[in-house]
Scaffold this motif. Structure first.
Motif, PDB file in Angstrom:
ATOM      1  N   ALA A  90       0.846  -1.206   0.000  1.00 27.59           N
ATOM      2  CA  ALA A  90       0.000   0.000   0.000  1.00 27.59           C
ATOM      3  C   ALA A  90       0.878   1.251   0.000  1.00 27.59           C
ATOM      4  O   ALA A  90       0.619   2.210  -0.740  1.00 27.59           O
ATOM      5  N   ALA A  91       1.928   1.245   0.799  1.00 24.86           N
ATOM      6  CA  ALA A  91       2.835   2.395   0.870  1.00 24.86           C
ATOM      7  C   ALA A  91       3.552   2.602  -0.464  1.00 24.86           C
ATOM      8  O   ALA A  91       3.630   3.724  -0.977  1.00 24.86           O
ATOM      9  N   LEU A  92       4.038   1.509  -1.041  1.00 23.14           N
ATOM     10  CA  LEU A  92       4.741   1.607  -2.328  1.00 23.14           C
ATOM     11  C   LEU A  92       3.822   2.174  -3.408  1.00 23.14           C
ATOM     12  O   LEU A  92       4.226   3.010  -4.216  1.00 23.14           O
ATOM     13  N   GLU A  93       2.565   1.710  -3.395  1.00 22.49           N
ATOM     14  CA  GLU A  93       1.622   2.204  -4.406  1.00 22.49           C
ATOM     15  C   GLU A  93       1.247   3.656  -4.166  1.00 22.49           C
ATOM     16  O   GLU A  93       1.071   4.433  -5.102  1.00 22.49           O
ATOM     17  N   ALA A  94       1.149   4.044  -2.906  1.00 20.41           N
ATOM     18  CA  ALA A  94       0.708   5.403  -2.588  1.00 20.41           C
ATOM     19  C   ALA A  94       1.763   6.455  -2.929  1.00 20.41           C
ATOM     20  O   ALA A  94       1.428   7.552  -3.378  1.00 20.41           O
ATOM     21  N   VAL A  95       3.024   6.132  -2.706  1.00 21.43           N
ATOM     22  CA  VAL A  95       4.048   7.165  -2.897  1.00 21.43           C
ATOM     23  C   VAL A  95       4.562   7.227  -4.328  1.00 21.43           C
ATOM     24  O   VAL A  95       5.141   8.223  -4.740  1.00 21.43           O
TER      25      VAL A  95
END
Ligand code: JD8
Length: 241
Positions: A90-95
Motif C-alpha cells: 500500500a505504501a509503495l503504491e501510494a508514494v
C-alpha cells in the motif's frame, strides 16, 4: 481505508522536486532516523538548493488495524518477526508518482552490492523509492512483485535498511551536477588517480607530535607532488584486501 492521508515529511526548503533532479521517497518505520543527516552538510545544502528532494513516509500510516501492526510471525517458524506485505505494498503504491520515471529499491543484506560505478545510473531516475525493512526483513512477495531492485551497501549486518538508505542517498547526491562545491573533486577522485583509493592528506602543522609532513608536499614542485600522490594511491590500493 488506508489509514488516513500520508503526511509526507518534506525535509528542508524545497518541497517540490525540480525537473531533472531526483526525488527520493523513503518508506520507513523510523522517519526521524533521517532528520539530522538530511539537514546538515552536503545533503542539507543540496536539498536546500533544490538539487534533490527527499520525502519521508512512516510505513505505519498504511497499517489498517487498531494497533497499526506492521509485523507478524514468520511462516515456518524461526526467530523474530517479518514485516507484513499489505502495509508495504500500500505504501509503495501510494508514494509512487506514475508521471515520473521511477525505481523501487529494497535495501537488503541479500542485495547486489552498491558500487561507485553504478551510482551515476541512478541520476536518470526521476523518482527513487527506498524501502527500509526492520526485524528479520520483509515478506518475500513484496520483493518479488513490488520491488525493482535489491541493493546492499556492504557485507555486514545492519539492524535495518535505514542506515543503508542514507548511504545510498548520500552517495548518489554527491554525483548530482552542481552539488559538490568543488566541481574538480569528482574528476580528481576517479580520473586522475584511476582508482577510488586516495592519496594521504596532510595539513598544518608541518610537525605534529614529532611526525613530519612528507617533504615532497612542502617542495612546491607540483609535477613531483602529482607523481608522489599517484604512487602513494597505487601503493595503498595494492596493500589492501
Ligand atoms: C535491511 C532487517 C536486519 C537482516 C537478521 C536482524 C542493507 N548492507 C546491509 N546489511 N544489513 C542490511 C539490512 C539489514 C536488515 C534489513 C537491510 C531489514 N535487517 C536483519 C537479516 C538478518 N537481521 C543491509 N541494505
Amino acid at each position: 481505508m488506508r489509514g488516513g492521508p500520508d503526511p509526507a515529511l518534506p525535509v528542508g526548503g524545497a518541497t517540490r522536486a525540480p525537473r531533472k533532479t531526483v526525488r527520493f521517497d523513503v518508506l520507513t518505520l523510523f522517519p526521524d532516523f533521517f532528520l539530522s543527516p538530511l539537514k546538515i552538510s552536503l545533503l542539507g545544502k543540496a536539498i536546500e538548493a533544490g538539487k534533490l528532494s527527499v520525502f519521508l513516509h512512516d510505513i505505519r500510516q498504511w497499517a489498517t488495524d487498531k494497533h497499526r501492526t506492521v509485523d507478524d510471525l514468520p511462516y515456518g517458524g524461526g526467530p523474530g518477526m517479518v514485516m507484513k506485505p499489505e502495509p508495504l505494498v500500500a505504501a509503495l503504491e501510494a508514494v509512487r508518482d506514475s508521471s515520473l520515471k521511477g525505481r523501487r529499491i529494497y535495501l537488503s543484506p541479500k542485495g547486489r552490492h552498491l558500487r561507485q560505478q553504478d551510482l551515476k545510473g541512478y541520476l536518470n531516475w526521476e523518482q527513487i523509492v527506498l524501502l527500509c525493512g526492520r526485524y528479520e526483513g520483509i515478506d518475500q512477495r513484496v520483493i518479488d512483485h513490488s520491488i525493482d531492485e535489491e541493493v546492499s551497501v556492504g557485507d555486514y549486518v545492519l539492524a535495518g535498511g535505514e542506515a543503508a538508505a542514507l548511504v545510498f542517498i548520500e552517495a548518489v547526491t554527491r554525483l548530482i551536477p552542481g552539488v559538490l562545491g568543488n566541481e574538480g573533486s569528482l574528476e580528481e577522485e576517479s580520473f586522475t588517480t584511476g582508482s577510488l583509493i586516495e592519496y594521504p592528506h596532510y595539513t598544518r602543522p608541518e610537525e605534529f607530535r614529532g611526525l613530519r609532513v612528507p617533504e615532497v608536499l612542502l617542495s612546491g614542485d607540483h609535477q613531483k607532488i602529482r607523481e608522489w600522490r599517484r604512487l602513494e594511491s597505487d601503493r595503498l590500493l595494492k596493500s589492501r584486501k
